[in-house]
Design an enzyme around this catalytic site. Structure first.
Site, mmCIF file in Angstrom:
data_model
loop_
_atom_site.group_PDB
_atom_site.id
_atom_site.type_symbol
_atom_site.label_atom_id
_atom_site.label_comp_id
_atom_site.label_asym_id
_atom_site.label_seq_id
_atom_site.Cartn_x
_atom_site.Cartn_y
_atom_site.Cartn_z
ATOM 1 N N GLU A 61 0.838 -1.198 0.000
ATOM 2 C CA GLU A 61 0.000 0.000 0.000
ATOM 3 C C GLU A 61 0.878 1.256 0.000
ATOM 4 O OE1 GLU A 61 -3.404 2.118 2.823
ATOM 5 O OE2 GLU A 61 -1.975 0.710 3.694
ATOM 6 N N HIS A 69 -28.976 -7.795 -36.749
ATOM 7 C CA HIS A 69 -27.901 -6.804 -36.806
ATOM 8 C C HIS A 69 -27.654 -6.403 -38.266
ATOM 9 C CE1 HIS A 69 -27.166 -8.025 -32.696
ATOM 10 N NE2 HIS A 69 -26.153 -7.170 -32.572
#
Length: 425
Positions: A319, A412
């Protein structure tokens, strides 16, 4: 594993490395069942479950009326602040805002082919829930470093949940300074569930941010998908990379500064055995039972080379990473994974925890391999706006029709073809 005595990285077994990667914390599975039960009960029972769990876990009796923190409480707490504390908190809020503004993404126009325009437009998320941990110490700085970000990017509604025992005047004053819209006396996994699903009193939000302990982190993972979350931000971690040029007293002080958090992990990796031994001697006389636990989850290690040290750092993904080397450039070029990096003896993690303006909500537990510290992008989303004119449609249609046929999606294909027939393209 006792870590106050320095040991060489190369003697660590695979089991030792896995232990360090897990930060010496219990497996998530061991608390997952409990957290799931809390989350489901809050979904079903709302405020009643919140009140029940607050009594069970916090030992505090609440009711439907006092779940909410009133604006008047924030105003009174603010009026009680001494001038020195007020100046510090206003400075921190202002600095967080400045850094945030510097990190804001810009809207863009992309024209990949003639006749096609793609706009990338950044918008703030509508509502954010901020979790502020409680416990032994209050964390007004976390309010300033989370809520300020959200308000600066333009989030419309920012709510805060924090454990009832954390409701101290300094916390309430920070809420006012940062611009919190609503706040509630609720902590733990139940707070995450309340913000994710809403109760009679606590509103549902679009995304939850903020650090927390293991129960909070597991709860955030469980609710993800129903609500957004920021990043895994659990118990604090620090790793210091140092050589013989570093001051052992400063290293010990910085390790202890993070080791005093519950469930923290603290690690020193030094290319100098002499330095590691000097740090060890200082810690032997300075560490108490709480900070010793942090070294049990971490430790003091000697690297035979800078390359060996950096390989470990990239694997561990701390961290907070402090670098105290005579030459930092080589290390910076090779380090890929860390939540935030602090260079030199005058940039301790404690400075970043409060005053630099970079949010101290950072990825933990190795999440720096794939995640960044809390920043404006966590509180925004980009919308892509696509506009084709006749020339663009003619050029792109052929490729789209081919792929529609390849994938067997006739509707489509028809949506493309019909434009050619009706519009004459």
């Amino acid at each position: 594993m006792t870590r106050l005595k320095p040991i060489r990285l190369k003697v660590l077994s695979q089991d030792d490395i896995r232990y360090l990667q897990k930060r010496g914390l219990p497996e998530i599975g061991s608390i997952r069942k409990t957290v799931m039960e809390i989350v489901e009960n809050v979904k079903l029972k709302g405020d009643a479950a919140i009140i029940e769990y607050t009594k069970l876990y916090d030992g505090v009796e609440l009711n439907h009326k006092n779940l909410r923190i009133l604006r008047e409480e924030m105003d009174v707490a603010y009026s009680m602040l001494d001038g020195t504390t007020l100046e510090a908190m206003e400075f921190i809020r202002s600095n967080v805002e400045k850094v945030c503004l510097g990190l804001l993404p810009e809207n863009r126009l992309i024209e990949p082919v003639k006749g096609l325009r793609i706009y990338v437009v950044w918008k703030p998320i509508d509502s954010i829930g901020v979790y502020i941990p409680g416990g032994t110490n209050p964390y007004p700085s976390t309010i300033l470093m989370t809520v300020t970000l959200a308000k600066t990017v333009g989030v419309r509604r920012v709510i805060v949940c924090t454990p009832p025992k954390n409701i101290k005047p300094i916390v309430l004053a920070a809420m006012k300074i940062a611009g919190v819209d609503e706040a509630f006396r609720v902590g733990g996994a139940q707070a995450i569930a309340a913000m994710a699903y809403g109760t009679e009193t606590i509103p549902k939000v679009d995304k939850i941010i903020g650090p927390g302990g293991p129960y909070v982190e597991v709860a955030k993972r469980l609710v993800y998908g129903d609500v957004g979350i920021d990043l895994p931000a659990g118990p604090s971690e620090i790793l210091i990379l140092a050589d013989e040029s570093a001051d052992p007293a400063l290293i010990a002080a910085d390790l202890l500064s993070q080791a005093e958090h519950p469930y923290a992990s603290a690690i020193l990796i030094s290319t100098s055995e002499k330095l590691a031994l000097e740090v060890s001697k200082i810690l032997d006389t300075s560490a108490d039972s709480l900070t010793l636990e942090s070294f049990e989850r971490g430790g003091l290690f000697i690297a035979d080379s800078l390359e060996e040290a950096i390989e470990f750092i990239n694997m561990y993904a701390p961290e907070h990473l402090e670098i105290m080397l005579k030459n930092t450039e080589e290390a910076l070029e090779k380090i890929r994974n860390a939540g935030s990096i602090f260079i030199g003896p005058l940039t301790p993690v404690a400075l970043g925890d409060y005053a630099t303006g970079v949010s101290h909500v950072l990825p933990t537990h190795g999440a720096a391999r794939f995640s960044s510290g809390l920043n404006p992008l966590h509180l925004m989303k980009d919308l892509t706006v696509q506009i084709a004119d006749e020339e663009g449609f003619r050029m792109l249609r052929r490729f789209a029709e081919i792929m529609a046929r390849v994938e067997g999606l006739e509707m489509h294909y028809n949506a493309l073809k019909i434009r050619s027939t009706l519009i004459g393209l």
